[in-house]
Design a protein around this motif. Structure first.
Motif, PDB file in Angstrom:
ATOM      1  N   PHE A 267      84.257 -56.833  -5.027  1.00  0.00           N
ATOM      2  CA  PHE A 267      85.083 -56.961  -4.231  1.00  0.00           C
ATOM      3  C   PHE A 267      84.524 -57.707  -3.317  1.00  0.00           C
ATOM      4  CE2 PHE A 267      84.670 -55.882   0.110  1.00  0.00           C
ATOM      5  CZ  PHE A 267      85.435 -54.946   1.012  1.00  0.00           C
ATOM      6  N   LEU A 268      85.650 -58.766  -2.427  1.00  0.00           N
ATOM      7  CA  LEU A 268      85.530 -59.644  -1.696  1.00  0.00           C
ATOM      8  C   LEU A 268      84.897 -59.938  -0.111  1.00  0.00           C
ATOM      9  CD1 LEU A 268      85.329 -62.731  -1.674  1.00  0.00           C
ATOM     10  CD2 LEU A 268      88.000 -62.841  -1.231  1.00  0.00           C
ATOM     11  N   THR A 269      84.098 -59.935   0.374  1.00  0.00           N
ATOM     12  CA  THR A 269      83.704 -59.596   1.624  1.00  0.00           C
ATOM     13  C   THR A 269      84.134 -60.794   2.232  1.00  0.00           C
ATOM     14  OG1 THR A 269      81.311 -58.059   0.820  1.00  0.00           O
ATOM     15  CG2 THR A 269      82.003 -58.784   3.383  1.00  0.00           C
ATOM     16  N   ARG A 270      85.228 -60.097   3.417  1.00  0.00           N
ATOM     17  CA  ARG A 270      85.476 -61.516   4.699  1.00  0.00           C
ATOM     18  C   ARG A 270      84.732 -61.267   5.742  1.00  0.00           C
ATOM     19  NH1 ARG A 270      90.212 -59.293   3.101  1.00  0.00           N
ATOM     20  NH2 ARG A 270      90.306 -59.020   5.577  1.00  0.00           N
ATOM     21  N   ASN A 271      84.599 -60.259   6.008  1.00  0.00           N
ATOM     22  CA  ASN A 271      84.146 -60.533   7.582  1.00  0.00           C
ATOM     23  C   ASN A 271      83.409 -59.365   7.303  1.00  0.00           C
ATOM     24  OD1 ASN A 271      85.467 -58.264   8.457  1.00  0.00           O
ATOM     25  ND2 ASN A 271      87.105 -60.691   8.394  1.00  0.00           N
TER      26      ASN A 271
END
Length: 553
Positions: A267-271
């Motif tokens: 998963f890519l956490t952006r904020n």
């Protein structure tokens, strides 16, 4: 030189009034800028609106020289607005090398300046005073309308959030199943924040230095189920440790952010926004929401909303836990009652019933002796034996009644009740173990709850030693030391491997040790047991005297 007057203002202002139908502020601003640009016959235009997050728009053709000047004006305006309200702003012009003219006009709200509009005019066009006034009027109307639209939008959002919080409160208050409650909380958190994912981590009840991913919502949720993470790692760990909210709209720049979870799940956490869940000032977990749908990230309003949700969720989780504990306690009570009934049935069957059966057979034998006119001495002996059996049955029945409800405990206290109990046990010649009592004669009365609990623990420990340990001697001792009362029950029986017994307790169906430990916890006492094969068993209960006096009930 083109001096064509602007069209009448009625139509442009009427068009601007239609902005109030918009619900998206950037869309409304773009439409307003297009109308102003058209009214000014401009080749290009820019707009800067100092909202909670500044909105900057560009339309038409804007050469590099124009953009440089526009950016300087916008930066200057935003910097001044950061220092406080700006109540007035002058109209400015700047000539470009190409012959074009930049005209800057303020966007004025009801009380303060809220932004500016810049028009790029063709080289052959100049504005007279009337045209300037007309454009300034359009900008003023636009500033007021978009300010009103922003206030209406914020009010609508707050009303919707209040309604949603009410629905959330109702949903959480009506759910007592803990796992379903956690799933509901996660779903609501993601929906309220309009975010891609959310997760709820609870402090590990066995080790407060760890968080457990109880529930995750969104993609990759299955890979986080029951994942344990130290509270020394990540934003969530920091929030749990410091009981403070964290908003990280650029998490890679936050040293607290731990990329391991992203690597684990893909998963890519952006904020991210993460808030503590607290009950009476104690952190029981954290609630975090990730990847807000828009590119602006999370803000203070999101924090306020999520804190409210976390607070409601924490109370609901605590209620669900209490409900679960009550159900478990109810089940334990039912099981304990069943154990008592079984024990009573066994004692009656193995003791009193057997004696009554023996009396019945002895009476039949005596009747036959009388019928056959045997030696009277034999009949007398048989009747004496029957009398002894009858007395024994009476003693055992009274002992059972005493153990079920020792009235002397209520009337005279723990010491006399233990004396009466042990005296009855020692009169039972069928049991080999001798029970001794050493209890202070000057011991003051304790609260009824404490006396009943200590008596039950002594019963349980002595009963176990008599039935299972093959003990010869069982010693019951009571003493005070400092602010504590110590009760010790020790036998010289076979003993056992305590660790092995405790490991099998869940499947053994026996509740003896659990009953003693839980009873001790009910009176805030410390319970300990020591035992080894061949070395007997020792049970110790330490009770704080300050909480055991009758007035402390």
């Amino acid at each position: 030189m083109n001096m064509n007057p602007l069209p009448a203002l009625d139509a442009p202002i009427a068009d601007l009034l239609l902005l109030l139908r918009q619900r998206d502020l950037p869309t409304a601003l773009r439409a307003a800028l297009a109308r102003i640009m058209e009214a000014g016959n401009a080749e290009g235009a820019s707009l800067c609106f100092a909202a909670r997050r500044p909105i900057q728009l560009r339309l038409g053709h804007l050469p590099a020289a124009a953009l440089t000047t526009i950016e300087q004006w916008e930066h200057s305006l935003l910097s001044r607005l950061e220092q406080g309200p700006l109540y007035a702003e002058i109209t400015s012009q700047a000539a470009l090398p190409s012959g074009h003219m930049l005209v800057k006009m303020p966007l004025s709200g009801p009380d303060t300046v809220v932004g500016n509009v810049v028009l790029l005019l063709p080289p052959d066009q100049q504005l007279n005073e009337y045209q300037f006034d007309a454009l300034r009027t359009l900008c003023h109307v636009t500033g007021n309308l978009v300010s009103l639209l922003q206030d209406l939008t914020l009010t609508q959002q707050r009303l919707e959030r209040l309604g949603l919080l009410y629905e959330i409160g109702q949903a959480l208050a009506s759910e007592l199943d803990l796992q379903q409650l956690l799933r509901t909380t996660m779903q609501l958190a993601a929906d309220v924040m309009n975010a891609q994912a959310s997760s709820l981590m609870l402090v590990d009840p066995t080790d407060s230095n760890y968080l457990i991913f109880e529930i995750a919502h969104g993609v990759k949720r299955d890979q986080l189920k029951r994942y344990r993470m130290p509270t020394t790692q990540g934003i969530a760990g920091w929030v749990a440790t410091h009981a403070q909210t964290v908003i990280a709209n650029q998490p890679d720049n936050d040293p607290r952010f731990n990329r391991k979870v992203d690597l684990r799940t893909g998963f890519l956490t952006r904020n991210i926004i993460c808030v503590p869940m607290q009950i009476k000032g104690i952190v029981i977990g954290v609630l975090q929401v990730l990847n807000k749908a828009n590119d602006e990230g999370f803000d203070d309003e999101d924090q306020e909303l999520l804190l409210t949700l976390a607070s409601q969720g924490a109370v609901a989780i605590e209620n669900a836990r209490l409900y679960r504990n009550l159900r478990e306690e109810r089940d334990r009570i039912i099981q304990a009652q069943e154990e008592v009934r079984k024990e009573l049935a066994r004692n009656l069957h193995d003791g009193t019933v057997q004696i009554l059966a023996a009396i019945s057979m002895s009476l039949e034998h005596a009747r036959r002796l009388i019928d056959r006119k045997h030696d009277p001495e034999m009949v007398i002996q048989e009747l004496n034996d029957i009398a002894e059996l009858n007395n024994r049955a009476i003693r055992e029945s009274r002992t059972l009644l005493f153990e079920l409800r020792p009235v002397v405990l209520e009337t005279q206290g723990l010491g006399p009740a233990l004396e009466a109990y042990i005296e009855r046990l020692n009169k039972d010649k069928g049991k080999a173990a001798e029970v001794t009592l050493d209890f202070p004669q000057d011991m003051p009365r304790l609260s009824g709850k404490v006396e009943r609990t200590l008596f039950a623990i002594v019963q349980e420990a002595v009963g176990n030693a008599r039935k299972h340990a093959k003990a010869v001697e069982i010693a019951v001792k009571g003493r005070t030391q400092g602010e504590y009362l110590y009760m010790v029950i020790q036998d010289d029986g076979a003993g056992f491997d305590l660790d092995k017994v405790q490991a099998k307790y869940e499947t053994s169906g026996s509740l003896g040790l659990i009953n003693m430990r839980e009873r001790a916890e009910l009176i805030d006492a410390e319970w300990r047991m020591a035992s080894e094969p061949g070395k007997g068993t020792r049970v110790t209960v330490r009770v704080p005297l300050a909480e055991t006096r009758p007035e402390a009930i």
